[in-house]
Design a protein around this motif. Structure first.
Motif, PDB file in Angstrom:
ATOM      1  N   GLY A 185       3.178  -3.177   2.478  1.00 58.05           N
ATOM      2  CA  GLY A 185       1.875  -3.835   2.415  1.00 58.05           C
ATOM      3  C   GLY A 185       0.781  -2.904   1.922  1.00 58.05           C
ATOM      4  N   LEU A 186       0.804  -1.670   2.400  1.00 57.11           N
ATOM      5  CA  LEU A 186      -0.193  -0.696   1.943  1.00 57.11           C
ATOM      6  C   LEU A 186      -0.029  -0.380   0.459  1.00 57.11           C
ATOM      7  N   LEU A 187       1.215  -0.244   0.000  1.00 55.90           N
ATOM      8  CA  LEU A 187       1.448  -0.023  -1.428  1.00 55.90           C
ATOM      9  C   LEU A 187       0.990  -1.213  -2.263  1.00 55.90           C
ATOM     10  N   LEU A 188       1.245  -2.410  -1.768  1.00 54.35           N
ATOM     11  CA  LEU A 188       0.799  -3.606  -2.469  1.00 54.35           C
ATOM     12  C   LEU A 188      -0.725  -3.624  -2.588  1.00 54.35           C
ATOM     13  N   LEU A 189      -1.422  -3.338  -1.486  1.00 49.55           N
ATOM     14  CA  LEU A 189      -2.877  -3.292  -1.536  1.00 49.55           C
ATOM     15  C   LEU A 189      -3.375  -2.205  -2.482  1.00 49.55           C
ATOM     16  N   LEU A 190      -2.700  -1.068  -2.497  1.00 46.14           N
ATOM     17  CA  LEU A 190      -3.083   0.019  -3.391  1.00 46.14           C
ATOM     18  C   LEU A 190      -2.950  -0.415  -4.851  1.00 46.14           C
ATOM     19  N   PHE A 191      -1.824  -1.026  -5.214  1.00 42.82           N
ATOM     20  CA  PHE A 191      -1.611  -1.441  -6.596  1.00 42.82           C
ATOM     21  C   PHE A 191      -2.570  -2.563  -7.001  1.00 42.82           C
ATOM     22  N   VAL A 192      -2.854  -3.487  -6.093  1.00 41.05           N
ATOM     23  CA  VAL A 192      -3.818  -4.544  -6.394  1.00 41.05           C
ATOM     24  C   VAL A 192      -5.200  -3.941  -6.603  1.00 41.05           C
ATOM     25  N   GLY A 193      -5.595  -2.991  -5.770  1.00 42.90           N
ATOM     26  CA  GLY A 193      -6.883  -2.327  -5.928  1.00 42.90           C
ATOM     27  C   GLY A 193      -6.981  -1.560  -7.229  1.00 42.90           C
ATOM     28  N   ILE A 194      -5.923  -0.860  -7.587  1.00 45.13           N
ATOM     29  CA  ILE A 194      -5.912  -0.118  -8.862  1.00 45.13           C
ATOM     30  C   ILE A 194      -6.009  -1.086 -10.034  1.00 45.13           C
ATOM     31  N   PHE A 195      -5.287  -2.200  -9.975  1.00 43.44           N
ATOM     32  CA  PHE A 195      -5.327  -3.180 -11.050  1.00 43.44           C
ATOM     33  C   PHE A 195      -6.718  -3.787 -11.192  1.00 43.44           C
ATOM     34  N   ILE A 196      -7.333  -4.161 -10.085  1.00 45.26           N
ATOM     35  CA  ILE A 196      -8.682  -4.737 -10.132  1.00 45.26           C
ATOM     36  C   ILE A 196      -9.676  -3.730 -10.681  1.00 45.26           C
ATOM     37  N   THR A 197      -9.573  -2.480 -10.256  1.00 45.80           N
ATOM     38  CA  THR A 197     -10.461  -1.431 -10.766  1.00 45.80           C
ATOM     39  C   THR A 197     -10.273  -1.248 -12.261  1.00 45.80           C
TER      40      THR A 197
END
Length: 84
Positions: A58-70
């Motif tokens: 879950g933390l990795l998923l949130l990290l990748f989603v945040g990087i993609f949005i940024t």
């Protein structure tokens, strides 16, 4: 219309998801009710990982989603500056 390759990949992903769901459900829900000396326990990880693995995923998923949005926001900002 989906091609044959798309259908095979989709079926493979569904099958993999079903296998993971079945394994995790048996590990978390059924295994505590089976005697700890039973041979089936050697096929499962220790119970501490039942929380750690989904938490890390879950933390990795949130990290990748945040990087993609940024990335998308910065790219749009740069495109906006170029058009002005």
């Amino acid at each position: 219309m989906a091609t044959g390759t798309d259908q095979v990949v989709g079926l493979g992903l569904v099958a993999l998801s079903l296998i993971i769901f079945t394994y995790y459900t048996a590990w978390v829900i059924l295994l505590p009710f089976i005697d700890s000396q039973h041979v089936i326990h050697k096929y499962f990880l220790p119970r501490a990982y039942a929380i750690a693995i989904p938490l890390a995923a879950g933390l990795l998923l949130l990290l990748f989603v945040g990087i993609f949005i940024t990335y998308v926001m910065l790219k749009n900002q740069n495109d906006t500056k170029k058009t002005q």
